[in-house]
Design an enzyme around this catalytic site. Structure first.
Site, PDB file in Angstrom:
ATOM      1  N   ARG A  35       0.830  -1.213   0.000  1.00 29.51           N
ATOM      2  CA  ARG A  35       0.000   0.000   0.000  1.00 29.51           C
ATOM      3  C   ARG A  35       0.855   1.250   0.000  1.00 29.51           C
ATOM      4  O   ARG A  35       0.579   2.209  -0.724  1.00 29.51           O
ATOM      5  CB  ARG A  35      -0.957  -0.020   1.202  1.00 29.51           C
ATOM      6  N   TYR A  64      -6.170  -0.880  -6.969  1.00 29.08           N
ATOM      7  CA  TYR A  64      -5.512  -2.113  -6.499  1.00 29.08           C
ATOM      8  C   TYR A  64      -4.858  -1.941  -5.127  1.00 29.08           C
ATOM      9  O   TYR A  64      -4.628  -0.842  -4.691  1.00 29.08           O
ATOM     10  CB  TYR A  64      -4.601  -2.741  -7.550  1.00 29.08           C
ATOM     11  N   GLU A  65      -4.630  -3.045  -4.462  1.00 31.52           N
ATOM     12  CA  GLU A  65      -4.182  -3.049  -3.060  1.00 31.52           C
ATOM     13  C   GLU A  65      -5.173  -2.348  -2.135  1.00 31.52           C
ATOM     14  O   GLU A  65      -4.775  -1.777  -1.126  1.00 31.52           O
ATOM     15  CB  GLU A  65      -2.789  -2.417  -2.903  1.00 31.52           C
ATOM     16  N   GLY A  66      -6.447  -2.428  -2.473  1.00 32.23           N
ATOM     17  CA  GLY A  66      -7.471  -1.813  -1.625  1.00 32.23           C
ATOM     18  C   GLY A  66      -7.894  -0.465  -2.165  1.00 32.23           C
ATOM     19  O   GLY A  66      -7.110   0.479  -2.165  1.00 32.23           O
TER      20      GLY A  66
END
Lengths: 597, 597
Positions: B298, B439-441
């Site tokens: 992140r 992406y990645e949340g």
């Protein structure tokens, strides 16, 4: 691919409650624009947009346009759809009956155009440009030119283009170099290369009429030496039949981020003996005529912003209803829910929806004012409407498209990872939207026009007249018995206050030179857009409340008030920050050293 | 295509004046991180990013990745560049010496990673994911797994992936279905299909080590039954040589909006007898381990936002300096000027530049805190830094990427029509940036994490500690003799006040259930991002002013103060609107009927 549902209920509401369609119908010549006819036209257009145009949007994007032997070829299905479009009479919707049109008010045509754009901006652009060309020909073309070209341009059998840009002359048209030489028969021969010509050539119709900016030899330098010419792709014989191919051709098609189904051409005029062109109006008044086209095109591009945003919203909404992921926050059970139940997804959807409805309301009110400015018997009323339209035009072009771009991007966000995959279709709306803030004058050009010509030079008179109207709506809201409406009124009050402060600051600073005001012009365009659309949302809330009295069970009306409330709290609330940027934010912008960027 | 100039001066300024590199160098084991070494590393990385990586970005986008006989093939030139990357030791920059790394502080590595991303996010992603996989293996892998895999993953000879997503399990990993069955030798056999696997397979290295979330048969439902497995593309023999191909393969590559040079794969695990996998750590603790990877990823994706923004800015700046169009507003002569002279273009460029510098400052301060949290001998100091990092992680991931996306879009706008043409290269930055907020949340997931776990659940303790630090900077600014610094302090004061009010409102409403707070989580993420980065810009202004005393002719320092001032007036000023949306804006969001969207 993705379905499109025409937002007929909101359009009807806006037309009858905010744009006062009954007053437009009372204008000379518009008597047939009854509510029933309006409803029927919107419904039919909705069917055409959703069933004929919308299905072409994704396939057209994937297939794109190809240049084959010098001829741009449109994607599969486009020729059939365009033929049906012409056959149904859609291009002539708002044209005068004398020219084969249906003479419907512009306010109705604007709603219809929004639908074409929701269906496919790439498709809608063709008739958008042709309408602009028709307007110029109607206003400035000689009767001979009109007789020869106008009927088939109005009907859509032939299309028109707007040929301005050259490599060195983008936003600055004074730099146009294309040459025009007068020959014995009174026509001209043009030589020059033009770029970024939308639908510069295509295979949907047998003839394309280019309206081209060029310089007659010996003309003054700068914008005062630019003339306008009609240059047909195929010359037209005296009997109206098509003759020889003119010396104009598409030499390449741009590979663009979006609008893949729109041929954006580099056009060569006069590679051989010269392209035959016919002077439109008088020599050296080309820019003045082009601005007729540009103004209608600017409003129409604003409608692209709305149409694209609506389509992006509908797609995101459908996905949010269908995609199950996670559990209800604070819910009792651990059951998985559709993501429309998640608060931040709802916030995104309402941010999209509320801004679309706010733009649609303002666009309709503007379109109604254009009808009034053209046809109201009272010259003072005409002038007042004209002043309003001119003031707000940069908002329609600049703010609607910037907002549409943001909404298209948010549509991808609602989809999550799937939104990044081209097959999904959400990404196309962002790619397509990305040009709308640029063509027909960038947002920066609109902001300069707004702060310079529309506010600075008239000392703020026009905008103060609009603020008076805003204040009335705010007073009605704040004195209302319903808490929701009072809350909307309170936000509108703050927004108008920030707008007033910004206007006074700009007007004052303008006297000392344009730079500080122009350094704040971008934020000011956003501020005026937000507050003007918020004013219309305030009117919408009042109208919804009024109508609820006789229709207390209406979901549409109840939720309309919530949409207005959302807009007030999430969009109007930006006004304070924008005011600060306008009033206090120009120093650093202007002092910063060029080398230090 | 477009040149990239590493922003070394700003990076040095941030490292020495804001991220306190000298304190990091005093941590145990980091003694070699002297200012001279830091400078040398940044310079070398800058050369590699600009000369080796940056030229691949556009060609890689145009060529894209192809799946040939089940093997994804990277674009021309990528294999050579990656080999040089490994040879130069860049993947191991911050790894411990014992594992073949160079043991440099994370704060320095973060600056270097920004440069990889400016060069090419598609390129940088490969080492980003590998670093994450290395972190997990280092933290939770058995010593046997570590011995067999870690050295070649650290060096970059093999790469790693992060294999989470399934069609029904995107943001909600509790829905993962991939099965793992234990077999006699203690290994597992995996069966399942995973989607959106970045660099899931490629031809740059002989082996790819997948870290895969799956369920052991009989495991509890939901997140508590998910385990993590290392699944190599090629099995590794006891002597370290490569053995048989494992039962895992890329079955297709997604056609994406951007990152065309990154193979985003649908991966089939166990189409045959099952993919051989080795348990990482203990069964059913997979999500916990994956979060180690996720947290570093992140932050790294936040750096993608900064790196992309810097490249987009540089391209826009170059165009604005070179493109001549129009005359100087309010100028004396009618001479044409470069568009960088136009106030609104300057405003856009400063909006880009000031936000990039604000993000870079905050990212560096966060990276320094990560180093402190890992290595400071004092456990209280470690805890305080850890709390800061955890609080700010959603800002790094969410706000940096949202801001980067906006900046990439603005970069196109500065170009005008040329920006819409793919050949120009500006559009690619927007296309590439569009995934970073997902992406990645997604940003929504980050906002939920921020408001729920980081603020709601701890009653606002962590953020109040940060606000105390912000207040000190504001006091120093407001009591300063220079008017520019006072003005920055005044805006920071308003920003912090709005942040405080928002925090108190969220903490209070959280007690009654999460929904109203979550409805304001998106605006809150933006508010905290703006104010936290503004706090760092306040520190930057103070530092620049201090340094000017001994270096009064420094253009960099003089203009740094103007950049901070611009940020205060144009970005920090948004705080009031966001506060209102958070405090008063959740009602409509939650009351709106699902059917009425």
């Amino acid at each position: 691919m993705s379905h499109y549902t025409p937002p007929l209920q909101d359009m009807q509401f806006v037309l009858s409650e905010l744009a006062d369609l009954h007053e437009i119908a009372a204008l000379p010549g518009y008597g047939e624009a009854t509510p029933d006819l309006a409803r029927a036209v919107l419904e039919e257009a909705g069917v055409f947009a959703s069933e004929v145009i919308a299905p072409l949007n994704h396939s057209g994007d994937v297939e794109g346009v190809r240049l084959e032997g010098g001829q741009p070829r449109m994607p599969a299905g486009w020729a059939q759809a365009y033929a049906r479009f012409v056959e149904a009479g859609w291009p002539a919707l708002s044209a005068p009956e004398a020219q084969g049109g249906q003479n419907l008010p512009g306010v109705l045509a604007a709603a219809v155009e929004e639908m074409w754009n929701s269906g496919s901006v790439a498709f809608g652009l063709l008739s958008l440009l042709s309408r602009g060309a028709v307007n110029v020909m109607r206003h400035a073309g000689s009767s001979e030119l009109q007789q020869r070209y106008l009927p088939r341009m109005v009907s859509g059998e032939w299309t028109g283009t707007m040929v301005l840009t050259e490599p060195q002359a983008g936003s600055d048209l004074s730099a146009v170099r294309t040459r025009a030489t007068r020959v014995a028969d009174g026509s001209y021969r043009l030589h020059g290369t033009k770029i970024f010509i939308t639908y510069g050539d295509h295979d949907l119709v047998p003839n394309v009429v280019h309206l081209v900016l060029a310089r007659v030899e010996g003309a003054p330098a700068g914008t005062k030496g630019i003339s306008l010419f009609a240059v047909p792709k195929v010359l037209v014989n005296d009997d109206g039949s098509l003759g020889e191919r003119n010396d104009v051709r598409a030499v390449s098609i741009e590979r663009k981020l979006g609008l893949h189904a729109t041929p954006t051409c580099v056009m060569a005029f006069g590679d051989g003996a010269g392209a035959v062109g016919y002077l439109v109006g008088e020599e050296n008044r080309g820019l003045e005529y082009m601005f007729i086209m540009m103004n209608s095109a600017r409003f129409a591009v604003g409608l692209e912003g709305i149409g694209l945003a609506e389509r992006a919203y509908q797609k995101a909404r459908a996905y949010a209803r269908e995609r199950v992921q996670g559990v209800e926050q604070g819910g009792e059970t651990g059951a998985k829910v559709a993501i429309i139940r998640h608060p931040d997804v709802r916030r995104m959807l309402l941010s999209m929806k509320s801004r679309i409805e706010a733009m649609r309301a303002l666009a309709s009110v503007m379109a109604a004012s254009m009808d009034q400015a053209a046809l109201n018997p009272d010259p003072e009323v005409r002038d007042a409407h004209q002043a309003f339209v001119e003031l707000m035009m940069p908002i329609a072009k600049g703010w609607f498209t910037e907002t549409g771009l943001d909404i298209a991007s948010m549509g991808i966000q609602v989809h999550g990872g799937v939104g990044f995959i081209e097959e999904t279709g959400a990404a196309q709306y962002l790619r397509d939207a990305r040009i709308t803030t640029i063509y027909e004058g960038t947002t920066g050009i609109q902001a300069m026009d707004l702060v310079g010509r529309k506010i600075g030079r008239d000392g703020g008179r026009a905008i103060r007249a609009v603020i008076v109207r805003m204040r009335q709506v705010q007073a009605d809201l704040e004195s209302h018995a319903q808490a929701e409406l009072c809350a909307i009124g309170a936000q509108l009050n703050k927004g108008i206050g920030d707008l007033e402060a910004a206007v006074e600051s700009l007007v004052k600073s303008w006297e000392g030179g344009p730079k500080p005001a122009l350094a704040g012009s971008g934020p000011f365009l956003e501020l005026l857009g937000i507050v003007a659309a918020g004013w219309q949302m305030g009117r919408a809330a009042l109208a919804a409340d009024r109508l609820l009295a006789s229709d207390p069970g209406s979901d549409f009306l109840t939720n309309k008030i919530l949409t207005c409330r959302f807009y007030a709290d999430h969009v109007l609330s930006k006004s304070a920050g924008l005011r600060h940027a306008i009033v206090s934010g120009s120093g650093a912008t202007l002092e910063f050293s060029d080398a230090a960027f």
